[in-house]
Scaffold this motif. Structure first.
Motif, PDB file in Angstrom:
ATOM      1  N   LEU A   1      -2.206 -51.798  26.607  1.00  0.00           N
ATOM      2  CA  LEU A   1      -2.352 -50.728  25.618  1.00  0.00           C
ATOM      3  C   LEU A   1      -3.769 -50.168  25.611  1.00  0.00           C
ATOM      4  O   LEU A   1      -4.008 -49.079  25.074  1.00  0.00           O
ATOM      5  CB  LEU A   1      -1.967 -51.219  24.226  1.00  0.00           C
ATOM      6  CG  LEU A   1      -0.467 -51.163  23.885  1.00  0.00           C
ATOM      7  CD1 LEU A   1       0.343 -52.039  24.822  1.00  0.00           C
ATOM      8  CD2 LEU A   1      -0.223 -51.614  22.440  1.00  0.00           C
ATOM      9  N   LEU A   2      -4.684 -50.903  26.189  1.00  0.00           N
ATOM     10  CA  LEU A   2      -6.055 -50.407  26.341  1.00  0.00           C
ATOM     11  C   LEU A   2      -6.227 -49.672  27.660  1.00  0.00           C
ATOM     12  O   LEU A   2      -7.042 -48.744  27.775  1.00  0.00           O
ATOM     13  CB  LEU A   2      -7.037 -51.583  26.277  1.00  0.00           C
ATOM     14  CG  LEU A   2      -8.526 -51.255  26.236  1.00  0.00           C
ATOM     15  CD1 LEU A   2      -8.868 -50.439  25.003  1.00  0.00           C
ATOM     16  CD2 LEU A   2      -9.354 -52.536  26.276  1.00  0.00           C
TER      17      LEU A   2
ATOM     18  N   VAL B   1      -8.878 -43.101  31.154  1.00  0.00           N
ATOM     19  CA  VAL B   1      -9.399 -41.799  30.723  1.00  0.00           C
ATOM     20  C   VAL B   1     -10.908 -41.875  30.511  1.00  0.00           C
ATOM     21  O   VAL B   1     -11.676 -41.029  30.997  1.00  0.00           O
ATOM     22  CB  VAL B   1      -8.695 -41.323  29.441  1.00  0.00           C
ATOM     23  CG1 VAL B   1      -9.389 -40.084  28.869  1.00  0.00           C
ATOM     24  CG2 VAL B   1      -7.229 -41.019  29.707  1.00  0.00           C
ATOM     25  N   ALA B   2     -11.365 -42.899  29.777  1.00  0.00           N
ATOM     26  CA  ALA B   2     -12.788 -43.020  29.458  1.00  0.00           C
ATOM     27  C   ALA B   2     -13.625 -43.221  30.716  1.00  0.00           C
ATOM     28  O   ALA B   2     -14.733 -42.667  30.836  1.00  0.00           O
ATOM     29  CB  ALA B   2     -13.017 -44.168  28.487  1.00  0.00           C
TER      30      ALA B   2
ATOM     31  N   PRO C   1     -11.870 -40.434  24.832  1.00  0.00           N
ATOM     32  CA  PRO C   1     -10.585 -39.827  25.204  1.00  0.00           C
ATOM     33  C   PRO C   1     -10.080 -38.774  24.228  1.00  0.00           C
ATOM     34  O   PRO C   1      -9.192 -37.997  24.568  1.00  0.00           O
ATOM     35  CB  PRO C   1      -9.629 -41.029  25.264  1.00  0.00           C
ATOM     36  CG  PRO C   1     -10.518 -42.195  25.551  1.00  0.00           C
ATOM     37  CD  PRO C   1     -11.770 -41.906  24.768  1.00  0.00           C
ATOM     38  N   GLY C   2     -10.633 -38.742  23.015  1.00  0.00           N
ATOM     39  CA  GLY C   2     -10.220 -37.741  22.046  1.00  0.00           C
ATOM     40  C   GLY C   2     -10.508 -36.323  22.501  1.00  0.00           C
ATOM     41  O   GLY C   2      -9.899 -35.367  22.012  1.00  0.00           O
TER      42      GLY C   2
ATOM     43  N   SER D   1      -4.522 -37.888  26.771  1.00  0.00           N
ATOM     44  CA  SER D   1      -4.715 -39.221  26.202  1.00  0.00           C
ATOM     45  C   SER D   1      -3.545 -39.646  25.323  1.00  0.00           C
ATOM     46  O   SER D   1      -3.092 -40.793  25.392  1.00  0.00           O
ATOM     47  CB  SER D   1      -6.010 -39.259  25.387  1.00  0.00           C
ATOM     48  OG  SER D   1      -7.127 -39.023  26.209  1.00  0.00           O
ATOM     49  N   THR D   2      -3.065 -38.737  24.478  1.00  0.00           N
ATOM     50  CA  THR D   2      -1.983 -39.089  23.561  1.00  0.00           C
ATOM     51  C   THR D   2      -0.708 -39.454  24.312  1.00  0.00           C
ATOM     52  O   THR D   2      -0.048 -40.445  23.987  1.00  0.00           O
ATOM     53  CB  THR D   2      -1.708 -37.935  22.584  1.00  0.00           C
ATOM     54  OG1 THR D   2      -2.856 -37.742  21.750  1.00  0.00           O
ATOM     55  CG2 THR D   2      -0.505 -38.233  21.699  1.00  0.00           C
TER      56      THR D   2
END
Length: 371
Positions: free
Chosen positions: A129-130, A136-137, A302-303, A309-310
């Motif tokens: 989940l990470l 992305v990060a 990631p926001g 990301s979502t």
């Protein structure tokens, strides 16, 4: 079960806990989903999109928190959100508690059952989940670092890939896990001179096989970090100890030998950061300078690419959300040891050992919490 999805309120956070497609899956399984109005606008999903998938749109976060048995978010609850949590309610989101004593205290006080995405495990000790947000990060860290290196942004004025006749920029990646691997991939793709440091010989071997001559690897120890940091234009901090605070691998003294305008990007900032001079920043004000070195320490990188990301996050979080909704959280955790690793706080007790040790709480084993 009634499941709630409030709008994220952290600075420049555009992700959302549930996509319309995830709502459809939950409602198809007989559950009711309440979504705060406007929650999905950051990913291009309107209230009408959510209604079409079976959601009930609510006017504010308080209605969602007050009326739902499980809250699904992305980022850790902010103080105003923590005040709305209650005993018996399930909170399912990223938490990163070890470096955040205030949040931990509020969650303990609320009596909520808090399940953290970042400590749910997978086969072989992986963190599924990470992983998508780490991917992305890691990739974004090079984009952000390259931008920060531009002279107009306070950087050294170096193009990572160089041009014919001019050497490329030197990139140092500390940590060869998911973040570090993805950062190295992006940096190599730009043509930078890349070196990855890690302490695990198997990781170093795997990276060496993958990148061949396109990136170098070195064992991560203090001497090698001190040498490499003096040469690098861009340093990516990509270390992770699951659930615990990140170790401070780069001290302030080490900054003295860095080139003026060099850039540090601390992807470990959610866990307190791996540079001694790191402090959380936002997308609104992403950088600051210490000893002529630019620091980029945005805690929700990631926001900025919220739609990608979502959807990547929902791919891995939805199955567990469905499991908890269908079975109840206790039965779901009993049936799945990997999900059980995600339980960090329950009924006023800390149930994740690394957090309890870091912040001085008594530790309640998960096996006792679910009985």
């Amino acid at each position: 079960m009634r499941i709630g999805c409030p709008k994220e309120i952290k600075n420049h956070e555009y992700r959302v806990g549930l996509t319309p497609e995830s709502v459809r899956e939950l409602t198809a399984n007989g559950h009711e989903v309440w979504v705060e109005t406007g929650a999905g606008l950051g990913i291009g999903s309107t209230d009408a999109d959510y209604r079409a998938c079976g959601a009930t749109i609510q006017p504010d976060a308080k209605t969602v928190f007050d009326g739902c048995e499980m809250i699904v978010k992305v980022k850790e609850p902010q103080a105003v959100e923590r005040a709305m949590l209650r005993e018996g309610q399930v909170l399912y989101t990223y938490l990163h508690l070890a470096p955040d004593p205030e949040q931990t205290a509020d969650l303990v006080k609320s009596g909520v059952t808090a399940i953290a995405y970042e400590t749910v495990t997978g086969p072989g000790g992986s963190l599924p989940l990470l992983k998508p947000m780490s991917q992305v990060a890691g990739r974004m860290s090079i984009q952000a670092g390259a931008t920060a290196l531009e002279k107009a942004n306070g950087g050294r004025g170096v193009l990572l890939g160089g041009v014919p006749g001019v050497l490329p920029g030197r990139v140092m990646v500390i940590g060869g896990g998911v973040v570090g691997f993805n950062a190295a991939q992006m940096a190599v793709g730009l043509g930078a001179d890349v070196t990855i440091l890690d302490r695990d010989p198997e990781v170093l071997e795997r990276l060496g096989v993958h990148f061949e001559s396109r990136a170098k690897t070195r064992f991560s120890n203090q001497a090698n970090i001190e040498q490499m940091i003096c040469e690098a234009e861009l340093v990516i901090g990509a270390v992770l100890i699951p659930g615990a605070a990140a170790p401070k691998l780069v001290t302030r003294d080490m900054l003295k030998c860095m080139k003026p305008g060099a850039v540090l990007v601390d992807v470990a900032i959610d866990q307190g950061g791996c540079f001694e001079t790191s402090r959380p920043t936002t997308h609104a004000e992403p950088t600051y300078v210490v000893d002529e070195v630019v620091h980029y320490c945005v805690a929700n990188m990631p926001g900025a690419v919220a739609r990608t990301s979502t959807y990547a996050l929902n791919n891995v979080t939805l199955p567990h959300a469905l499991r908890m909704a269908n079975l109840g959280w206790k039965a779901a955790l009993k049936a799945n040891a990997h999900l059980a690793e995600g339980l960090n706080v329950h009924a006023g007790k800390v149930t994740y050992k690394a957090v309890a040790d870091e912040l001085g709480y008594d530790y309640l084993p998960v096996a006792e919490a679910v009985n």
